[in-house]
Design a protein around this motif. Structure first.
Motif, PDB file in Angstrom:
ATOM      1  N   ALA A 448       9.261 -21.502  66.335  1.00  0.00           N
ATOM      2  CA  ALA A 448      10.554 -21.520  65.101  1.00  0.00           C
ATOM      3  C   ALA A 448      11.362 -20.427  65.833  1.00  0.00           C
ATOM      4  CB  ALA A 448       9.918 -20.972  63.930  1.00  0.00           C
ATOM      5  N   LYS A 449      12.595 -21.066  65.942  1.00  0.00           N
ATOM      6  CA  LYS A 449      13.900 -20.549  66.785  1.00  0.00           C
ATOM      7  C   LYS A 449      14.719 -19.568  65.657  1.00  0.00           C
ATOM      8  CE  LYS A 449      12.090 -21.744  70.488  1.00  0.00           C
ATOM      9  NZ  LYS A 449      11.094 -20.872  71.527  1.00  0.00           N
ATOM     10  N   GLU A 450      14.781 -18.378  65.898  1.00  0.00           N
ATOM     11  CA  GLU A 450      15.646 -17.544  65.106  1.00  0.00           C
ATOM     12  C   GLU A 450      17.066 -17.801  64.960  1.00  0.00           C
ATOM     13  OE1 GLU A 450      16.424 -13.022  64.919  1.00  0.00           O
ATOM     14  OE2 GLU A 450      14.392 -13.268  64.059  1.00  0.00           O
ATOM     15  N   GLU A 451      17.475 -17.901  66.326  1.00  0.00           N
ATOM     16  CA  GLU A 451      18.932 -18.000  66.564  1.00  0.00           C
ATOM     17  C   GLU A 451      19.458 -19.607  65.948  1.00  0.00           C
ATOM     18  OE1 GLU A 451      21.375 -16.295  67.605  1.00  0.00           O
ATOM     19  OE2 GLU A 451      19.632 -14.724  67.854  1.00  0.00           O
ATOM     20  N   ILE A 452      18.594 -20.465  66.128  1.00  0.00           N
ATOM     21  CA  ILE A 452      18.902 -21.892  65.543  1.00  0.00           C
ATOM     22  C   ILE A 452      18.933 -21.810  63.900  1.00  0.00           C
ATOM     23  CG2 ILE A 452      18.280 -24.183  65.178  1.00  0.00           C
ATOM     24  CD1 ILE A 452      16.940 -24.142  67.867  1.00  0.00           C
ATOM     25  N   TYR A 453      17.983 -21.042  63.394  1.00  0.00           N
ATOM     26  CA  TYR A 453      18.122 -20.677  61.847  1.00  0.00           C
ATOM     27  C   TYR A 453      19.335 -20.082  61.535  1.00  0.00           C
ATOM     28  CZ  TYR A 453      16.678 -19.128  57.525  1.00  0.00           C
ATOM     29  OH  TYR A 453      16.518 -18.609  56.142  1.00  0.00           O
ATOM     30  N   LEU A 454      19.787 -18.994  62.174  1.00  0.00           N
ATOM     31  CA  LEU A 454      20.790 -17.979  61.950  1.00  0.00           C
ATOM     32  C   LEU A 454      22.071 -18.832  61.908  1.00  0.00           C
ATOM     33  CD1 LEU A 454      19.749 -14.589  63.527  1.00  0.00           C
ATOM     34  CD2 LEU A 454      19.693 -15.268  60.795  1.00  0.00           C
ATOM     35  N   SER A 455      22.161 -19.393  62.998  1.00  0.00           N
ATOM     36  CA  SER A 455      23.476 -20.413  63.173  1.00  0.00           C
ATOM     37  C   SER A 455      23.901 -21.435  61.969  1.00  0.00           C
ATOM     38  CB  SER A 455      23.428 -21.012  64.664  1.00  0.00           C
ATOM     39  OG  SER A 455      22.550 -21.728  64.704  1.00  0.00           O
ATOM     40  N   TRP A 800      13.944 -28.389  61.419  1.00  0.00           N
ATOM     41  CA  TRP A 800      15.076 -28.344  62.123  1.00  0.00           C
ATOM     42  C   TRP A 800      15.422 -27.313  63.238  1.00  0.00           C
ATOM     43  CZ3 TRP A 800      18.204 -24.614  60.797  1.00  0.00           C
ATOM     44  CH2 TRP A 800      18.026 -24.059  59.774  1.00  0.00           C
ATOM     45  N   SER A 801      14.773 -26.196  62.681  1.00  0.00           N
ATOM     46  CA  SER A 801      14.890 -24.796  63.427  1.00  0.00           C
ATOM     47  C   SER A 801      13.368 -24.610  64.481  1.00  0.00           C
ATOM     48  CB  SER A 801      14.903 -23.784  62.531  1.00  0.00           C
ATOM     49  OG  SER A 801      13.561 -23.539  61.818  1.00  0.00           O
ATOM     50  N   MET A 802      12.853 -25.707  64.681  1.00  0.00           N
ATOM     51  CA  MET A 802      11.468 -25.642  65.635  1.00  0.00           C
ATOM     52  C   MET A 802      11.702 -26.506  66.898  1.00  0.00           C
ATOM     53  SD  MET A 802       8.199 -25.690  62.792  1.00  0.00           S
ATOM     54  CE  MET A 802       7.075 -25.021  64.239  1.00  0.00           C
ATOM     55  N   VAL A 803      11.455 -25.706  67.907  1.00  0.00           N
ATOM     56  CA  VAL A 803      11.689 -26.408  69.316  1.00  0.00           C
ATOM     57  C   VAL A 803      10.352 -26.095  69.913  1.00  0.00           C
ATOM     58  CG1 VAL A 803      12.738 -26.750  71.449  1.00  0.00           C
ATOM     59  CG2 VAL A 803      13.939 -26.329  69.300  1.00  0.00           C
ATOM     60  N   TYR A 804       9.647 -27.143  70.593  1.00  0.00           N
ATOM     61  CA  TYR A 804       8.344 -26.759  71.042  1.00  0.00           C
ATOM     62  C   TYR A 804       8.278 -25.914  72.144  1.00  0.00           C
ATOM     63  CZ  TYR A 804       4.012 -27.599  73.959  1.00  0.00           C
ATOM     64  OH  TYR A 804       2.988 -27.315  74.507  1.00  0.00           O
ATOM     65  N   THR A 805       7.497 -24.957  72.238  1.00  0.00           N
ATOM     66  CA  THR A 805       7.282 -23.935  73.357  1.00  0.00           C
ATOM     67  C   THR A 805       6.045 -23.842  73.641  1.00  0.00           C
ATOM     68  OG1 THR A 805       9.347 -22.928  72.352  1.00  0.00           O
ATOM     69  CG2 THR A 805       8.231 -21.559  74.034  1.00  0.00           C
ATOM     70  N   CYS A 806       5.686 -24.010  74.836  1.00  0.00           N
ATOM     71  CA  CYS A 806       4.352 -23.945  75.210  1.00  0.00           C
ATOM     72  C   CYS A 806       3.764 -22.571  75.824  1.00  0.00           C
ATOM     73  CB  CYS A 806       4.082 -24.998  76.494  1.00  0.00           C
ATOM     74  SG  CYS A 806       2.300 -24.989  76.834  1.00  0.00           S
ATOM     75  N   SER A 807       2.764 -22.003  75.231  1.00  0.00           N
ATOM     76  CA  SER A 807       2.171 -20.623  75.701  1.00  0.00           C
ATOM     77  C   SER A 807       0.814 -20.735  75.594  1.00  0.00           C
ATOM     78  CB  SER A 807       2.894 -19.808  74.881  1.00  0.00           C
ATOM     79  OG  SER A 807       2.469 -18.463  74.932  1.00  0.00           O
ATOM     80  N   PHE A 808       0.332 -19.853  76.677  1.00  0.00           N
ATOM     81  CA  PHE A 808      -1.156 -19.756  76.593  1.00  0.00           C
ATOM     82  C   PHE A 808      -1.682 -18.371  76.395  1.00  0.00           C
ATOM     83  CE2 PHE A 808      -0.323 -23.413  79.154  1.00  0.00           C
ATOM     84  CZ  PHE A 808      -1.313 -24.486  78.724  1.00  0.00           C
TER      85      PHE A 808
END
Length: 846
Positions: A448-455, A800-808
């Motif tokens: 969930a990307k903050e910048e996408i949401y804010l813009s 619409w504010s989510m972009v898949y980001t992989c992390s372990f």
């Protein structure tokens, strides 16, 4: 036959058990404390979420009373108060309603001061006091800002109000206090003294004056709609109306319970987690336990006495963990709940604090602990002492055939992987579930990307607007001077600020040409769908329909002239498609052209490119017409401008036409790296204000996003953390049992010449091998899960504010914890197991 009913001996055995095994009870108390803390936190969080929804419904209703009866006389109010189902009442006497046009759609009652009623509608002044002298008045901030009243005690206030007979009055008052309340968005009270009310409307308190509002609280609010009707019927009161509090309606109560249910669900996993924690400690030395109970039964102890012994042990453990568990659970609640429930001045952890969650936590802890004690006892109670002795001896290490070759420490350590396979399997499965769930939570959280949401949600960083335009229900008061030229100049000088965009507006009467009237009439008479026209879609807005009818009949309408620059123009071009013409920045800046905004629907509903428009005596050429997206405008227009055409000019051209018009709103963009400094400046600016200015901050949207993102994963996060506790406890339990159960074996190794260093190395290798076994399964499975399954999970979320980001990250944290535990736990166990002589440790009883 003499029955053995001596139950006092059970208490004696409990005391002796505590004295001989203090470490065991310390660990059990810690486990009970953790279980109590988890239960307390879960129940407090769920209760706070549920009560927050109910409080929001109360804010929407505008009162904490269960029922509000309006249009009563004093005699009718007295009659209703006598009903046996009523617990308490409060009263409000009104003499009229504020009718100044700038109040807009809000309903403001001019009422006699009553502190008890004011408390139920959250309308007690936080600055100043309620009126005590004639000529004083107390108002809410929204009303003050709409009327342009300075935020200063003693400010003059001119009120236009209408009495019950429909007559309009204008009365001068002095401000004595004000407040801000979330319950006053649509309705509020303006408080005056009883003497002042008598002076303004002498007959307001006559016997037949139906101007009393009665707030009622019931003893048992259940179906309050039926209860409200029943009270009127039982008391024989007619001719009044009533409303019921949204928060106490069955449908809303069920909705609040449904919204809070995910926050209660982790309690079921706490049962499993608590059971496994307590069970693993109580039964860490199962063989010794079997021998102990075999001895008790052989001495004549009855099943009833064994059950009583276990009951007292369980109650003791629960009691020892109760107080510290409450404290730890409340600390978690205090720091976490405030991030889940937002929008309150008070800390929700304290505001919604009550005793039932604590009581429920203790009862559930006791049930969980007793479950861990009693379930294994069911099997033991049906076995004879001989069976239990055979079972205990059967668990001793079996002899193996001699090997011709030598066995290294690594080979000896590797052999332990095959022992207690079921415990190893349980540990692997629980760790895998915990890692996968936490990885899922973490990936959804960081995707969930903050910048996408804010813009998307807030095109600029900060917005300042006149106080009368802060709410959509408020009508913008063009006479207000809340935002001054000094404020704009100061903002532009701030080093944190990169741009300041300005917007002003002014309503003017205009007359449409015959061509424009025909164009607009044809536009709104066109079909919207198979059932209705565009005009008919606005049937719920009578003021808008009246404005359109006036234009069609006389050609007269209200024009909303807007002056803007900067990001407001950028927003207009991006979100308001052109229906004719196009934007020419250089020509627009000349001040000779105007953009015209019509309906947000395809087609021509306004003057079009090339036509001329006269605004306040000056002619402008229409550069283009747009489907006007008016969401950037804060506040509402006057009722006369419900139907309007918008004429957009450069701010410089607007100032030449209306030089005295103040700012309606500002849009401010800053250097994001200096946000904290700018927020400090805004705090100081707000403290120095004496007029209403609404400020919308970037940090508010950030907080909203972060809370929403946390709430998105919080139930799963709580479940994942509980599962993690279970998994790590299982892993520790497995290592402890595999080590403790071999106390005699280690003594034999030492007697055959193995040094203490070699024994430590052996256990170190065993721990490393067990951790390696876990990671050999966790790493590939988690990698496949994250790479192939989680992208689909993120896509399925549909945000619409989510972009898949992989992390372990959770996997690596787990790996580190497993490595530490695999080394520390066996060595710690060895430290306790090697106490005493070899002879003592080799005895089978140990």
């Amino acid at each position: 036959m003499i029955a053995n009913n001596n139950l006092k001996v059970c208490r004696t055995l409990v005391r002796r058990d505590v004295r001989f095994h203090p470490v065991k009870y310390i660990l059990l108390s810690c486990a009970a404390m953790l279980v109590t803390a988890l239960y307390t936190f879960v129940f407090l969080l769920g209760s706070s979420v549920e009560n927050a929804y109910l409080l929001n419904y109360q804010y929407s209703y505008g009162s904490t009373s269960h029922i509000l009866y309006t249009g009563l006389t004093e005699k009718q109010a007295d009659t209703l108060t006598g009903n046996s189902s009523i617990k308490s009442t409060v009263r409000l006497s009104t003499i009229g309603q504020l009718s100044d046009p700038v109040i807009g759609r809000r309903s403001i009652k001019l009422a006699v001061t009553d502190r008890a009623y004011a408390q139920t509608v959250l309308s007690v002044p936080t600055v100043g006091t309620l009126p005590e002298k004639n000529g004083e008045i107390a108002l809410d901030e929204f009303t003050m800002d709409s009327l342009g009243i300075p935020h200063k005690i003693g400010s003059p206030v001119s009120i236009v109000w209408t009495d019950p007979n429909g007559e309009t009055h204008t009365t001068a008052f002095t401000l004595c206090g004000w407040w801000a309340s979330p319950a006053n968005f649509s309705e509020a009270c303006a408080w005056i003294t009883k003497e002042e009310a008598k002076k303004l409307l002498p007959d307001y308190d006559e016997e037949n004056a139906a101007n009393v509002t009665l707030g009622v609280n019931l003893h048992q609010p259940k179906d309050i709609e039926k209860q409200a009707e029943a009270i009127l019927s039982q008391q024989g009161v007619t001719g009044c109306t009533y409303t019921t509090n949204l928060a106490f309606q069955d449908a809303r109560t069920e909705m609040a319970e449904h919204q809070a249910r995910p926050y209660y669900m982790p309690a079921f996993l706490v049962i499993l987690c608590g059971y496994l924690m307590v069970y693993s400690i109580v039964h860490v030395a199962a063989d010794r336990e079997h021998l102990f109970y075999a001895g008790l039964k052989s001495l004549g102890m009855t099943p009833r006495q064994i059950w009583r012994l276990l009951l007292e042990q369980g109650i003791l453990v629960s009691a020892l963990g109760m107080i510290p568990g409450w404290a730890l659970g409340f600390v978690l609640h205090y720091f976490i709940t405030g991030r889940v429930v937002i929008g309150m001045e008070e800390n929700p952890a304290l505001y919604f604090l009550s005793w039932p969650p604590f009581a429920a936590a203790v009862l559930c802890t006791m049930a969980t602990v007793l479950l861990a004690y009693f379930l294994p006892a069911l099997r033991l109670s049906r076995r004879t002492p001989a069976d239990m002795l055979n079972s205990a001896f059967g668990r001793l290490p079996k002899r193996r055939q001699k090997s011709d070759g030598r066995m290294t420490l690594a080979q000896l350590a590797f052999r332990t992987l095959g022992k207690n396979r079921w415990r190893t399997l349980l540990s692997v499965v629980s760790l895998l579930l915990a890692v996968l769930l936490l990885n899922s939570v973490w990936i959804r959280y960081i995707s969930a990307k903050e910048e996408i949401y804010l813009s998307s949600m807030f095109p600029w960083d900060y917005s300042l607007c006149d106080g009368s335009a802060y709410l959509s229900a408020q009508q913008y008061n063009e006479k207000n001077q809340g935002i001054t030229e000094e404020t704009v100049a100061e903002l532009k000088k701030r080093r944190e600020v990169t741009s300041v965009s300005m917007l002003k507006s002014h309503e003017i009467p205009m007359t449409a040409s015959g061509t424009l009237r025909e164009r607009i009439t044809a536009f709104y008479n066109q079909p919207y769908d198979e059932k209705q026209t565009l005009r008919e879609t606005q049937a719920a807005y009578p003021e808008w329909l009246n404005g359109l009818a006036r234009l069609e009949e006389t050609g007269e309408y209200t024009g909303l002239v807007v002056g803007m620059d900067g990001v407001y123009l950028d927003y207009l071009q991006e979100y308001s498609p052109f229906t004719s013409g196009s934007f020419d920045e250089k020509a627009f800046a000349s001040g000779e052209f105007v953009l015209v905004g019509g309906a947000y629907h395809e087609g021509l509903s306004s003057p079009i490119e090339g036509e001329e428009i006269e605004i306040s005596g000056k002619k402008f050429t229409v550069m283009g017409s747009v489907m006007h997206d008016e969401t950037y405008l804060q506040g509402a227009e006057s009722p006369e401008a419900a139907f309007n055409l918008v004429y957009i000019l450069p701010i410089e051209a607007f100032d030449r036409l209306f030089p005295e018009q103040a700012y309606r709103q500002l849009a401010v963009n800053i250097d994001k790296g200096q946000q904290k400094e700018f927020e400090v400046y805004l705090d100081e600016y707000e403290q120095g204000l004496n007029r209403g200015v609404g400020i919308t901050r970037r940090s508010e949207y950030q907080d909203n996003f972060r809370v929403a993102r946390l709430n998105l994963v919080l139930p799963d996060l709580v479940i994942g953390l509980v599962l993690t506790g279970i998994a790590l406890m299982n892993f520790i339990n497995m290592l402890v049992i595999k080590t403790v159960s071999r106390k005699g074996e280690f003594a034999v190794y030492e007697s055959l010449g193995m040094t203490r260093t070699q024994l430590q190395k052996l256990l170190l290798l065993e721990g490393i091998f067990h951790a390696g076994l876990m990671l050999m399964i966790l790493i590939p499975v988690t990698t496949i899960f994250d790479r192939f399954l989680m992208p689909k999970v993120v896509e399925a979320a549909g945000s619409w504010s989510m972009v898949y980001t992989c992390s372990f990250l959770p996997l690596w944290i787990f790996s580190l914890i497993l490595g530490i535990l695999a080394v520390a736990v066996p060595l710690l166990c060895l430290h306790f197991l090697t106490k005493g002589s070899l002879t003592e440790r080799m005895r089978q009883g140990e």
